[in-house]
Design a protein around this motif. Structure first.
Motif, mmCIF file in Angstrom:
data_model
loop_
_atom_site.group_PDB
_atom_site.id
_atom_site.type_symbol
_atom_site.label_atom_id
_atom_site.label_comp_id
_atom_site.label_asym_id
_atom_site.label_seq_id
_atom_site.Cartn_x
_atom_site.Cartn_y
_atom_site.Cartn_z
ATOM 1 N N PRO A 233 22.757 19.132 30.845
ATOM 2 C CA PRO A 233 22.511 19.645 30.501
ATOM 3 C C PRO A 233 20.770 19.058 29.612
ATOM 4 C CG PRO A 233 24.736 18.463 29.735
ATOM 5 C CD PRO A 233 23.325 18.602 31.735
ATOM 6 N N ILE A 234 20.410 17.887 30.202
ATOM 7 C CA ILE A 234 19.305 17.009 29.226
ATOM 8 C C ILE A 234 17.706 16.870 30.882
ATOM 9 C CG2 ILE A 234 20.355 15.569 28.303
ATOM 10 C CD1 ILE A 234 20.541 13.232 30.800
ATOM 11 N N ALA A 235 18.526 17.437 31.765
ATOM 12 C CA ALA A 235 17.737 17.430 32.835
ATOM 13 C C ALA A 235 16.287 18.803 32.607
ATOM 14 C CB ALA A 235 17.784 17.456 34.325
ATOM 15 N N ILE A 236 15.047 18.362 33.040
ATOM 16 C CA ILE A 236 13.830 18.800 33.147
ATOM 17 C C ILE A 236 13.078 19.313 34.045
ATOM 18 C CG2 ILE A 236 11.356 18.984 31.845
ATOM 19 C CD1 ILE A 236 12.219 16.967 30.130
ATOM 20 N N VAL A 237 14.258 20.781 34.441
ATOM 21 C CA VAL A 237 14.089 20.676 36.144
ATOM 22 C C VAL A 237 14.089 22.686 35.889
ATOM 23 C CG1 VAL A 237 15.179 19.395 37.229
ATOM 24 C CG2 VAL A 237 16.889 21.364 36.462
ATOM 25 N N LYS A 238 13.601 23.050 36.529
ATOM 26 C CA LYS A 238 13.178 24.616 36.864
ATOM 27 C C LYS A 238 15.216 25.511 36.600
ATOM 28 C CE LYS A 238 12.450 24.859 41.999
ATOM 29 N NZ LYS A 238 10.399 25.504 42.143
ATOM 30 N N ASN A 239 15.356 26.419 36.099
ATOM 31 C CA ASN A 239 16.010 27.118 36.006
ATOM 32 C C ASN A 239 16.697 27.572 37.336
ATOM 33 O OD1 ASN A 239 15.991 27.047 33.075
ATOM 34 N ND2 ASN A 239 15.237 29.414 32.638
ATOM 35 N N GLN A 240 15.946 27.738 38.313
ATOM 36 C CA GLN A 240 16.365 28.504 39.735
ATOM 37 C C GLN A 240 17.068 26.924 40.416
ATOM 38 O OE1 GLN A 240 13.027 28.865 38.564
ATOM 39 N NE2 GLN A 240 12.377 30.982 38.762
ATOM 40 N N THR A 241 16.469 25.468 39.970
ATOM 41 C CA THR A 241 17.152 24.359 40.751
ATOM 42 C C THR A 241 18.646 24.221 39.954
ATOM 43 O OG1 THR A 241 15.089 23.387 41.146
ATOM 44 C CG2 THR A 241 16.993 21.926 40.370
ATOM 45 N N LYS A 242 18.469 24.798 38.176
ATOM 46 C CA LYS A 242 20.250 25.053 37.527
ATOM 47 C C LYS A 242 21.099 25.839 38.350
ATOM 48 C CE LYS A 242 18.379 22.803 33.110
ATOM 49 N NZ LYS A 242 17.881 22.954 31.734
ATOM 50 N N VAL A 243 20.198 27.204 38.202
ATOM 51 C CA VAL A 243 21.354 28.202 38.940
ATOM 52 C C VAL A 243 21.434 27.805 40.678
ATOM 53 C CG1 VAL A 243 21.216 30.190 40.100
ATOM 54 C CG2 VAL A 243 20.442 29.821 37.862
ATOM 55 N N SER A 244 21.346 26.460 41.100
ATOM 56 C CA SER A 244 21.855 26.406 42.590
ATOM 57 C C SER A 244 22.930 24.795 42.503
ATOM 58 C CB SER A 244 20.607 25.383 43.311
ATOM 59 O OG SER A 244 21.028 25.441 44.231
ATOM 60 N N ALA A 245 22.935 24.342 41.572
ATOM 61 C CA ALA A 245 24.152 23.192 41.027
ATOM 62 C C ALA A 245 24.749 24.164 40.472
ATOM 63 C CB ALA A 245 23.000 22.208 39.782
ATOM 64 N N TYR A 246 24.949 24.985 39.656
ATOM 65 C CA TYR A 246 26.065 25.942 38.759
ATOM 66 C C TYR A 246 26.412 26.459 40.125
ATOM 67 C CZ TYR A 246 24.794 25.126 34.132
ATOM 68 O OH TYR A 246 24.742 24.954 32.317
ATOM 69 N N ASP A 247 25.623 26.954 40.939
ATOM 70 C CA ASP A 247 26.966 27.554 41.932
ATOM 71 C C ASP A 247 27.654 26.438 42.988
ATOM 72 O OD1 ASP A 247 27.423 29.805 44.228
ATOM 73 O OD2 ASP A 247 26.211 28.852 45.014
ATOM 74 N N ALA A 248 27.041 25.187 43.079
ATOM 75 C CA ALA A 248 27.374 24.376 43.953
ATOM 76 C C ALA A 248 28.557 23.727 43.916
ATOM 77 C CB ALA A 248 26.310 23.507 43.576
ATOM 78 N N LEU A 249 28.458 23.388 41.924
ATOM 79 C CA LEU A 249 29.601 22.842 40.971
ATOM 80 C C LEU A 249 30.790 23.891 41.397
ATOM 81 C CD1 LEU A 249 27.789 21.403 38.422
ATOM 82 C CD2 LEU A 249 29.000 20.148 40.204
ATOM 83 N N SER A 250 30.531 25.073 41.238
ATOM 84 C CA SER A 250 31.387 26.157 40.746
ATOM 85 C C SER A 250 32.254 26.542 42.526
ATOM 86 C CB SER A 250 31.034 27.168 41.526
ATOM 87 O OG SER A 250 32.227 29.276 41.006
ATOM 88 N N ARG A 251 31.738 26.547 43.730
ATOM 89 C CA ARG A 251 31.929 26.255 44.616
ATOM 90 C C ARG A 251 33.218 24.609 45.358
ATOM 91 N NH1 ARG A 251 30.294 30.144 48.311
ATOM 92 N NH2 ARG A 251 27.598 31.067 47.364
ATOM 93 N N PHE A 252 32.560 23.719 44.483
ATOM 94 C CA PHE A 252 33.513 22.347 44.576
ATOM 95 C C PHE A 252 34.333 22.363 43.762
ATOM 96 C CE2 PHE A 252 34.073 17.903 43.282
ATOM 97 C CZ PHE A 252 34.225 17.716 44.108
ATOM 98 N N GLU A 253 34.617 23.644 42.486
ATOM 99 C CA GLU A 253 35.566 22.959 41.908
ATOM 100 C C GLU A 253 36.587 23.883 42.011
ATOM 101 O OE1 GLU A 253 36.968 21.354 39.456
ATOM 102 O OE2 GLU A 253 34.676 20.020 39.441
ATOM 103 N N GLU A 254 35.765 25.243 42.762
ATOM 104 C CA GLU A 254 36.876 25.969 43.825
ATOM 105 C C GLU A 254 37.722 26.015 44.722
ATOM 106 O OE1 GLU A 254 36.947 30.856 45.083
ATOM 107 O OE2 GLU A 254 35.152 29.760 44.350
ATOM 108 N N LYS A 255 36.892 24.818 45.173
ATOM 109 C CA LYS A 255 37.425 24.472 46.647
ATOM 110 C C LYS A 255 38.218 23.220 45.813
ATOM 111 C CE LYS A 255 36.536 22.223 51.180
ATOM 112 N NZ LYS A 255 35.384 21.450 51.991
ATOM 113 N N LYS A 256 38.210 22.286 45.234
ATOM 114 C CA LYS A 256 39.228 21.331 44.927
ATOM 115 C C LYS A 256 40.471 22.455 44.056
ATOM 116 C CE LYS A 256 37.080 19.043 41.597
ATOM 117 N NZ LYS A 256 36.611 17.517 40.912
ATOM 118 N N GLY A 257 40.736 23.807 43.627
ATOM 119 C CA GLY A 257 41.702 24.080 43.266
ATOM 120 C C GLY A 257 41.553 24.415 41.778
#
Length: 481
Positions: free
Chosen positions: A310-334
């Motif tokens: 929420p606070i990081a000043i990074v480009k949106n493409q990097t945030k997209v990659s982060a949301y994708d990684a978090l989604s896959r991680f949470e899916e793997k954990k069930g």
């Protein structure tokens, strides 16, 4: 004389009224351009803003002045002024300034300077124009601009500009999946960068990425090693971290996770670790631990990542990659609901990126339209002023013609009077001479008449005397006989 002065005065009054309305704005604009030139080396951001302000002003500049302003602004924005990484080599340059634009004249500047055979300026104008066109996703125009920059750079013997052009073309080709063509361009750029070691390091880094995409890990490793050597030689911490991040990705792709983690931790020890790089460190560490199945370690880094999002000043493409990684991680954990929530954020941000891209394109078009509108308005005003000046000039000329004709007529009249006076004087002289001659003739005639009269009288006297004498002689003779 008074009429002529009135016409001349009217002419200059009208011209002054025409010009005075735009003089103030024109003067202010020129002052701003001079300040921009003075600040170009020390405060380039101020130079860029000043030129941008001038471009919005309803003032007229010649073609040469417009081209010089366009190039000055672009040099201030993209020129190499001793930064650790040149803007032209920095993929994150436009972060935080998505609507950054340059003068619309920049696209014309390259051809303008090429016509004048000022190939060094033409090369820079084409390079900067391509850079901004690429930002606004005008790929065809950007590729042509980079090709022009390479050509003009060669004519100007400017290998650095050639190298930047080749690097940008190589990146575009790589993004379009044309890996072999990209390699050709990038290798040419690496050679032309010469002793610019940071630029060479970044170019070799992208070459390594090309080979990683082709799964040629041996060559990728070789070029990453060379890239790391040049980044160390240039003492560029930012370039070194970029290379180490790709080194970690290379080992992760080959299943060498421990080496990848070790490299990432090494990159975190390099000084000047900024917010974006910290964010990428969390993301890459989380991906790596997740790949080897160490969920607890991955959880730690993904939690850091989640807190920073929420606070990081990074480009949106990097945030997209982060949301994708978090989604896959949470899916793997069930955690399917959490995974779905991150997936929605991922898709929403993707839509936002697409919308922002469209807004950027519209903004660029609108700014260009506004500039062209101002220029058209100024051209129309200039034409109207020229028409007024021409009309006033014609009136003044007509007035002057009338004055000249009246002067000529007056001169002719005076000439005729002078000639008449001269003729009269000549006639009077002739008359005087004739009178003198007449008087002389009369005197001569009178003298001649007097002489004739005297002669006649004398002759009459002689005749009388002769007659008396003859009479006397006759009478004497008669008496004798």
């Amino acid at each position: 004389m008074k009429f002529r002065h009135c016409i001349t005065g009217l002419f200059w009054v009208l011209v002054a009224n025409v010009l005075v309305s735009c003089h103030s704005s024109q003067h202010e604009a020129r002052q701003m351009v001079r300040r921009a030139e003075l600040l170009a080396d020390t405060q380039p951001d101020s130079t860029a803003r000043l030129i941008d302000s001038v471009l919005r002003m309803p003032v007229y500049f010649s073609e040469r002045q417009r081209m010089e302003m366009a190039l000055l602004q672009a040099e201030a924005l993209f020129g190499d002024r001793g930064q650790e990484i040149s803007p032209l080599m920095d993929d994150d340059f436009f972060d935080g300034k998505p609507t950054l634009t340059t003068s619309p004249e920049l696209e014309r500047a390259a051809a303008y300077y090429a016509r004048k055979k000022q190939y060094d300026k033409a090369a820079h104008a084409a390079l900067y124009s391509g850079f901004i066109q690429q930002h606004y996703n005008d790929k065809t125009a950007a590729m042509q601009s980079f090709k022009d920059a390479e050509l003009y750079g060669e004519l100007a013997e400017d290998s650095l500009t050639m190298a930047h052009s080749q690097y940008r073309m190589g990146k575009m080709l790589l993004n379009d999946g044309m890996k072999q063509e990209a390699l050709t361009m990038l290798q040419a750029a690496e050679l032309d960068f010469g002793t610019h070691f940071t630029d060479k390091a970044l170019t070799l880094n992208v070459i390594a990425v090309c080979y990683m995409m082709q799964a040629d890990y041996g060559k990728a490793d070789t070029f990453l090693q060379q890239s790391l050597l040049y980044s160390e030689k240039a003492s560029s911490n930012k370039a070194k971290r970029k290379v180490l991040n790709n080194y970690a990705v290379l080992h992760r792709q080959q299943g060498e996770y421990e080496i990848a983690i070790s490299i990432l931790r090494k990159s975190a020890t390099i000084p000047d670790f900024d917010e974006t790089e910290v964010f990428m460190f969390y993301l890459n560490m989380g991906k790596t631990f997740m790949a080897i199945g160490e969920i607890d370690s991955a959880t730690i880094y993904y939690q850091y990542l989640e807190e920073a999002l929420p606070i990081a000043i990074v480009k949106n493409q990097t945030k997209v990659s982060a949301y994708d990684a978090l989604s896959r991680f949470e899916e793997k954990k069930g955690n399917l609901s959490t995974a779905l929530r991150y997936r929605e954020k991922y898709e929403n941000l993707l839509s936002e990126i697409i919308g922002l891209r469209q807004e950027q394109i519209v903004y660029s078009i609108q700014k260009r339209y506004n500039y062209e509108t101002i220029q058209n308005t100024m051209n129309q005003k200039l034409i109207r002023r020229q028409h007024i000046i021409i009309a006033v000039s014609v009136l003044a000329i007509l007035g002057l013609v009338v004055v000249v004709l009246s002067k000529i007529r007056l001169a002719r009249i005076r000439k005729q009077e002078t000639e008449a006076k001269a003729n009269l004087f000549h006639f009077m002289q002739q008359n005087k001479e004739l009178q003198l001659k007449h008087e002389t003739s009369e005197k001569v005639a009178m003298d001649y008449a007097q002489q004739l009269s005297d002669a006649l009288k004398k002759e009459a006297l002689i005749m009388r005397k002769l007659d008396i004498y003859l009479d006397t002689k006759y009478m004497t003779k008669f008496r004798i006989f």
